[in-house]
Each structure stands twice: as C-alpha cells, then as structure tokens.
Design a protein around this motif. Structure first.
Motif, PDB file in Angstrom:
ATOM      1  N   GLU A 117       1.049  -1.572  -0.123  1.00 45.99           N
ATOM      2  CA  GLU A 117      -0.004   0.253   0.132  1.00 45.99           C
ATOM      3  C   GLU A 117       0.859   1.383   0.234  1.00 45.99           C
ATOM      4  OE1 GLU A 117      -3.772   0.447   2.442  1.00 45.99           O
ATOM      5  OE2 GLU A 117      -3.487   2.160   3.435  1.00 45.99           O
ATOM      6  N   ARG A 118       0.491   2.031  -0.748  1.00 46.90           N
ATOM      7  CA  ARG A 118       0.815   3.819  -0.297  1.00 46.90           C
ATOM      8  C   ARG A 118       0.010   4.459   0.437  1.00 46.90           C
ATOM      9  NH1 ARG A 118       2.609   5.224  -5.665  1.00 46.90           N
ATOM     10  NH2 ARG A 118       4.772   4.905  -4.626  1.00 46.90           N
ATOM     11  N   SER A 119       0.212   5.240   1.884  1.00 46.41           N
ATOM     12  CA  SER A 119      -0.540   5.820   2.535  1.00 46.41           C
ATOM     13  C   SER A 119      -0.237   6.953   2.948  1.00 46.41           C
ATOM     14  CB  SER A 119       0.151   4.806   3.736  1.00 46.41           C
ATOM     15  OG  SER A 119      -0.140   3.975   3.956  1.00 46.41           O
ATOM     16  N   ARG A 120      -1.522   7.397   2.890  1.00 47.18           N
ATOM     17  CA  ARG A 120      -1.619   8.394   2.780  1.00 47.18           C
ATOM     18  C   ARG A 120      -1.708   9.536   4.334  1.00 47.18           C
ATOM     19  NH1 ARG A 120      -3.355   8.264  -2.168  1.00 47.18           N
ATOM     20  NH2 ARG A 120      -5.651   7.737  -2.117  1.00 47.18           N
ATOM     21  N   PHE A 121      -1.405  10.177   4.805  1.00 44.56           N
ATOM     22  CA  PHE A 121      -1.514  10.900   6.341  1.00 44.56           C
ATOM     23  C   PHE A 121      -1.231  12.527   6.262  1.00 44.56           C
ATOM     24  CE2 PHE A 121       1.482   6.645   6.546  1.00 44.56           C
ATOM     25  CZ  PHE A 121       1.093   5.780   7.588  1.00 44.56           C
ATOM     26  N   VAL A 122      -1.422  12.775   7.046  1.00 49.37           N
ATOM     27  CA  VAL A 122      -2.015  14.332   7.206  1.00 49.37           C
ATOM     28  C   VAL A 122      -1.778  14.515   9.429  1.00 49.37           C
ATOM     29  CG1 VAL A 122      -4.491  14.385   7.934  1.00 49.37           C
ATOM     30  CG2 VAL A 122      -3.452  16.110   6.698  1.00 49.37           C
ATOM     31  N   ARG A 123      -0.571  15.499   9.261  1.00 51.51           N
ATOM     32  CA  ARG A 123      -0.657  16.307  10.541  1.00 51.51           C
ATOM     33  C   ARG A 123      -1.271  17.345  10.452  1.00 51.51           C
ATOM     34  NH1 ARG A 123       5.302  18.879  11.578  1.00 51.51           N
ATOM     35  NH2 ARG A 123       4.005  20.113  13.103  1.00 51.51           N
ATOM     36  N   GLU A 124      -2.273  17.022  11.912  1.00 51.94           N
ATOM     37  CA  GLU A 124      -3.144  18.217  12.213  1.00 51.94           C
ATOM     38  C   GLU A 124      -2.620  18.336  14.162  1.00 51.94           C
ATOM     39  OE1 GLU A 124      -6.861  16.993  11.776  1.00 51.94           O
ATOM     40  OE2 GLU A 124      -6.427  18.025   9.791  1.00 51.94           O
ATOM     41  N   ASP A 125      -2.384  19.207  14.415  1.00 43.50           N
ATOM     42  CA  ASP A 125      -2.283  20.141  16.029  1.00 43.50           C
ATOM     43  C   ASP A 125      -1.169  18.716  16.511  1.00 43.50           C
ATOM     44  OD1 ASP A 125      -4.513  21.284  16.178  1.00 43.50           O
ATOM     45  OD2 ASP A 125      -6.328  19.701  16.652  1.00 43.50           O
ATOM     46  N   GLY A 126      -0.114  18.972  15.106  1.00 44.25           N
ATOM     47  CA  GLY A 126       1.158  18.040  16.434  1.00 44.25           C
ATOM     48  C   GLY A 126       1.105  16.200  16.516  1.00 44.25           C
ATOM     49  N   ARG A 127      -0.606  16.098  15.646  1.00 45.18           N
ATOM     50  CA  ARG A 127      -0.248  14.776  15.603  1.00 45.18           C
ATOM     51  C   ARG A 127      -0.463  13.949  13.818  1.00 45.18           C
ATOM     52  NH1 ARG A 127      -0.197  11.842  19.955  1.00 45.18           N
ATOM     53  NH2 ARG A 127      -0.596  12.823  22.283  1.00 45.18           N
ATOM     54  N   TRP A 128       0.383  13.611  13.693  1.00 46.81           N
ATOM     55  CA  TRP A 128      -0.012  12.384  12.910  1.00 46.81           C
ATOM     56  C   TRP A 128      -0.774  11.693  12.611  1.00 46.81           C
ATOM     57  CZ3 TRP A 128       2.092  13.857   7.842  1.00 46.81           C
ATOM     58  CH2 TRP A 128       3.361  14.912   8.137  1.00 46.81           C
ATOM     59  N   HIS A 129      -1.692  11.244  11.203  1.00 48.45           N
ATOM     60  CA  HIS A 129      -2.959  10.612  11.159  1.00 48.45           C
ATOM     61  C   HIS A 129      -3.162   9.300   9.479  1.00 48.45           C
ATOM     62  CE1 HIS A 129      -4.828  12.359  14.938  1.00 48.45           C
ATOM     63  NE2 HIS A 129      -4.420  13.569  14.742  1.00 48.45           N
ATOM     64  N   TYR A 130      -3.414   8.404   9.708  1.00 49.96           N
ATOM     65  CA  TYR A 130      -3.835   8.010   8.926  1.00 49.96           C
ATOM     66  C   TYR A 130      -4.819   8.589   8.165  1.00 49.96           C
ATOM     67  CZ  TYR A 130      -5.047   3.843   5.547  1.00 49.96           C
ATOM     68  OH  TYR A 130      -4.957   3.020   4.929  1.00 49.96           O
ATOM     69  N   VAL A 131      -4.777   8.976   6.593  1.00 50.92           N
ATOM     70  CA  VAL A 131      -5.909   8.947   6.158  1.00 50.92           C
ATOM     71  C   VAL A 131      -7.279   8.181   5.158  1.00 50.92           C
ATOM     72  CG1 VAL A 131      -6.981  10.379   4.221  1.00 50.92           C
ATOM     73  CG2 VAL A 131      -5.556  11.359   6.227  1.00 50.92           C
ATOM     74  N   ASP A 132      -5.251   7.409   4.516  1.00 47.25           N
ATOM     75  CA  ASP A 132      -5.668   6.647   3.283  1.00 47.25           C
ATOM     76  C   ASP A 132      -5.101   5.960   2.779  1.00 47.25           C
ATOM     77  OD1 ASP A 132      -6.002   8.250   1.704  1.00 47.25           O
ATOM     78  OD2 ASP A 132      -8.099   8.202   0.726  1.00 47.25           O
ATOM     79  N   GLY A 133      -5.355   4.915   1.223  1.00 46.44           N
ATOM     80  CA  GLY A 133      -4.157   4.887   1.515  1.00 46.44           C
ATOM     81  C   GLY A 133      -4.462   3.609  -0.329  1.00 46.44           C
ATOM     82  N   ASP A 134      -3.869   3.892  -1.464  1.00 52.74           N
ATOM     83  CA  ASP A 134      -4.540   2.924  -2.389  1.00 52.74           C
ATOM     84  C   ASP A 134      -3.645   1.416  -2.802  1.00 52.74           C
ATOM     85  OD1 ASP A 134      -5.544   5.168  -3.527  1.00 52.74           O
ATOM     86  OD2 ASP A 134      -3.695   6.102  -4.024  1.00 52.74           O
ATOM     87  N   LEU A 135      -4.255   0.152  -2.903  1.00 55.61           N
ATOM     88  CA  LEU A 135      -3.132  -0.735  -2.954  1.00 55.61           C
ATOM     89  C   LEU A 135      -2.506  -1.319  -3.809  1.00 55.61           C
ATOM     90  CD1 LEU A 135      -5.704  -2.804  -1.311  1.00 55.61           C
ATOM     91  CD2 LEU A 135      -3.695  -1.835   0.071  1.00 55.61           C
ATOM     92  N   PHE A 136      -1.605  -1.616  -4.004  1.00 54.93           N
ATOM     93  CA  PHE A 136      -0.655  -2.582  -4.965  1.00 54.93           C
ATOM     94  C   PHE A 136      -1.241  -3.404  -5.819  1.00 54.93           C
ATOM     95  CE2 PHE A 136       1.414   0.795  -4.249  1.00 54.93           C
ATOM     96  CZ  PHE A 136       2.163   1.720  -5.404  1.00 54.93           C
ATOM     97  N   PRO A 137      -1.672  -3.990  -6.780  1.00 59.75           N
ATOM     98  CA  PRO A 137      -2.379  -5.951  -6.898  1.00 59.75           C
ATOM     99  C   PRO A 137      -1.017  -6.436  -7.036  1.00 59.75           C
ATOM    100  CG  PRO A 137      -1.679  -4.671  -8.756  1.00 59.75           C
ATOM    101  CD  PRO A 137      -1.702  -3.275  -7.672  1.00 59.75           C
TER     102      PRO A 137
END
Length: 137
Positions: A117-137
């Motif tokens: 997977e290629r996962s996307r993360f966002v940092r809010e209020d000093g903390r990283w959070h997992y958002v979503d991701g794209d799966l590879f076959p």
C-alpha cells in the motif's frame, strides 16, 4: 492479545533496525507512540500502526486514523499472524502531508498474504494521522 506484555529486549514488531543493523526493542521503538507520545513523522506512525495490528490494539489504531476516514470499529482476523514489514518509501509532501509505501506480510489459515500500500497521512495539531491508501496488486 499477543504483544501486550512485550519485554524491554523483545524486538519491535515493525522491524526497525538500529545503526548497526540490529532490531530495535519495542520499548525503544513503537512503544512510546502506543503510550501516547506523538509519532515524529508519518513513517514512525505507519510503523507503530503495523505494530498495533500485530498487538491487536484497536484503540491505538482508531486514535491514529483521521476522523474523515476512520471506521467505527476494527475487526481483527482470528488466527492471522503478521510476519514482517518492509517500508519502501517515505515521501514528505509538505509540512502536514506525507506518504509511506510499505509491504506487510501475514499468514492466515496456512496461506501467505501480502499487503502492498501507499498510505497517505496528514498532520493536525502536532499529530500524524492515517487518512487512506492505494493498494498495489
């Protein structure tokens, strides 16, 4: 829950290595993030989330999942055994966005599985959070 009582010398499930190529102990790797300290970057968060899957720590997984995509609950596969994690790339997009590409291997019912997977993360209020991701076959 198999990893709740990890000793100080037990290797971290995420597989991170020290400068000499030795596995880092859980207490010197993912444990501080599981205990509430904010992960310093998206890769550290992703590794700690993998370790949380190994430990079946749903509370941590939900707390580090961005509210916009967070499921109501996490169901673990009974009998699933996590075998290892390989981080392929950590890309900082900007100060609040990053991506981590990884491969996680597991075994369930005698069959091997691979999650790439290629996962996307966002940092809010000093903390990283997992958002979503794209799966590879």
């Amino acid at each position: 829950m198999p990893w709740l009582d990890v000793s100080a010398t037990e290797p971290c499930p995420c597989g991170r290595l020290d400068a000499r190529g030795r596995p880092l102990p859980y207490t010197g790797c993912c444990q501080p993030w599981h205990a509430g300290q904010p992960a310093p970057d998206a890769e550290a968060l992703m590794r700690s989330r993998y370790s949380a899957f190994v430990r079946e720590d749903a509370a941590y997984l939900l707390s580090t999942w961005h509210a916009s995509t967070r499921p109501a609950a996490i169901d673990f596969e009974p009998g699933q055994r996590w075998l290892g994690l390989a981080v392929r790339q950590h890309r900082v997009v900007d100060g609040t966005h990053a991506e981590v590409e990884f491969v996680a291997r597991s075994r369930l019912g005698g069959r091997g599985h691979r999650l790439h997977e290629r996962s996307r993360f966002v940092r809010e209020d000093g903390r990283w959070h997992y958002v979503d991701g794209d799966l590879f076959p």
